[in-house]
Design an enzyme around this catalytic site. Sequence first.
Site, short mmCIF file in Angstrom:
data_model
loop_
_atom_site.label_atom_id
_atom_site.label_comp_id
_atom_site.label_asym_id
_atom_site.label_seq_id
_atom_site.Cartn_x
_atom_site.Cartn_y
_atom_site.Cartn_z
N ARG A 184 -25.87 -26.22 59.80
CA ARG A 184 -25.03 -25.57 58.79
C ARG A 184 -23.63 -25.31 59.36
NH1 ARG A 184 -27.46 -20.41 55.96
NH2 ARG A 184 -26.81 -19.45 57.91
N GLU A 227 -25.94 -15.31 44.06
CA GLU A 227 -26.56 -14.71 45.24
C GLU A 227 -26.02 -13.29 45.42
OE1 GLU A 227 -25.53 -16.46 49.03
OE2 GLU A 227 -23.72 -17.34 48.19
N LYS A 271 -20.28 -21.36 55.45
CA LYS A 271 -20.30 -19.98 55.94
C LYS A 271 -18.95 -19.69 56.59
CE LYS A 271 -23.63 -16.79 57.98
NZ LYS A 271 -23.69 -15.86 56.87
N1 PLP Z 1 -25.99 -15.75 51.41
C1 PLP Z 1 -24.99 -15.16 52.08
C2 PLP Z 1 -23.72 -14.92 51.37
C3 PLP Z 1 -25.18 -14.80 53.43
O1 PLP Z 1 -24.19 -14.22 54.11
C4 PLP Z 1 -26.40 -15.05 54.05
C5 PLP Z 1 -26.60 -14.72 55.47
O2 PLP Z 1 -26.53 -15.54 56.33
C6 PLP Z 1 -27.42 -15.66 53.31
C7 PLP Z 1 -27.17 -15.99 52.00
C8 PLP Z 1 -28.73 -15.96 53.93
O3 PLP Z 1 -28.68 -17.10 54.75
P1 PLP Z 1 -29.68 -17.25 55.96
O4 PLP Z 1 -31.05 -17.09 55.41
O5 PLP Z 1 -29.44 -18.62 56.47
O6 PLP Z 1 -29.34 -16.19 56.93
C1 COI Z 2 -26.62 -13.09 58.03
O1 COI Z 2 -27.59 -12.70 57.41
O2 COI Z 2 -26.75 -13.69 59.11
C2 COI Z 2 -25.26 -12.89 57.55
O3 COI Z 2 -24.39 -13.58 58.02
C3 COI Z 2 -24.92 -11.84 56.59
C4 COI Z 2 -23.78 -11.02 57.12
C5 COI Z 2 -23.01 -10.44 56.00
C6 COI Z 2 -24.26 -9.96 58.06
#
Ligand code: PLP
Ligand code: COI
Length: 340
Positions: free
Chosen positions: A82, A220, A184
């Site tokens: 990612r 989301e 991200k």
């Molecule tokens: N959506 C957003 C906006 C996030 O910041 C995060 C955190 O990383 C997620 C979703 C969840 O992603 P992940 O499960 O890869 O941590």
């Molecule tokens: C995560 O869950 O890793 C994120 O990046 C969310 C963040 C706003 C703490």
Amino acid sequence: MTIKNLDWQNLGFGYIKTDYRYIAYWKDGKWSKGELTQDNVLHISEASSSLHYGQQCFEGLKAYRCKDGSINLFRPEQNAERLQKSCQRLLMPEVPTEMFIDACKQLVKANQDWLAPYGTGATLYLRPFVIGVGDNLGLSPATEYIFSIFCSPVGAYFKGGMKPTNFIVSEYDRAAPHGTGAAKVGGNYAASLYPGKLAKQRNFSDCIYLDPTTHTKIEEVGAANFFGITKDNKFVTPLSPSILPSITKYSLLYLAKKRLGLEAIEGDIYINELDQFKEAGACGTAAVITPIGGIQYGDNFHVFYSETEVGEITQKLYNELTGIQFGDIEAPEGWIVKVE
Ligand code: PLP
Ligand code: COI
């Protein structure tokens, strides 16, 4: 090894300086050999593209202490991939998967005293990032970059952890159609700070964002993805090009189907059709699984399962996911990488 004496059960989600961080530099078209350093301050040019034009991206993953004392990383190659996609989107050099995972392992090993004892629920959060640095005034990609990872011991992101919390639908968008929502990158989060503040002022934990084109479908949460469990036991989570492809959400889609025997669907979730769900939750690395008590949308407050109790399927998904992460339940192939 001597594990630090922190109040592990009551740890929130904040920065705690640990002993080491990893840093590598991109110059003349290649990455330097990364190294661990004790210096937690970056010294970069005032003209860095990351400071002015938001040319930066980041990741989030965790290290988990198992019952036998060994340390797990959860699907780190997914974070590496990612990060590569985020780098492509912002014209930054990609960090190879092997370099990324090796850096995570080195970092966790060096800071293992900061990783909570098994059974406390606390973990070590890793924050990898790539930033454009160097002297750069006009709007163009930087020619120099830093890839770094620091880590911090963390507990629950949303207060109470596995307790229902409430969200409010924002009138703002966090990302544009065809924008950077699926990457991200810091800009998405900067855009969400003000709506997030408005939500917190009204005692909601975070915002729910709707799709930026029609404002009819759930995208989301500000810091996590969304899922719902329908009254006929389907696991449903939004499919959209402007949300972050959450590693937790894809893991839950798999676990819901393969381990819980549910139908698991990525599709549209219309904000005026919440009645179909008996449970709902937010999922992500920081959020883990946080049950959603209710969602405020305009004047309407929709309660899912309960504002105080956790639904049965949400609890089962939580047990399965965290059981795998902490090494208590057998993981699907390749999901766990040991730090040795
Ligand atoms: N959506 C957003 C906006 C996030 O910041 C995060 C955190 O990383 C997620 C979703 C969840 O992603 P992940 O499960 O890869 O941590
Ligand atoms: C995560 O869950 O890793 C994120 O990046 C969310 C963040 C706003 C703490």
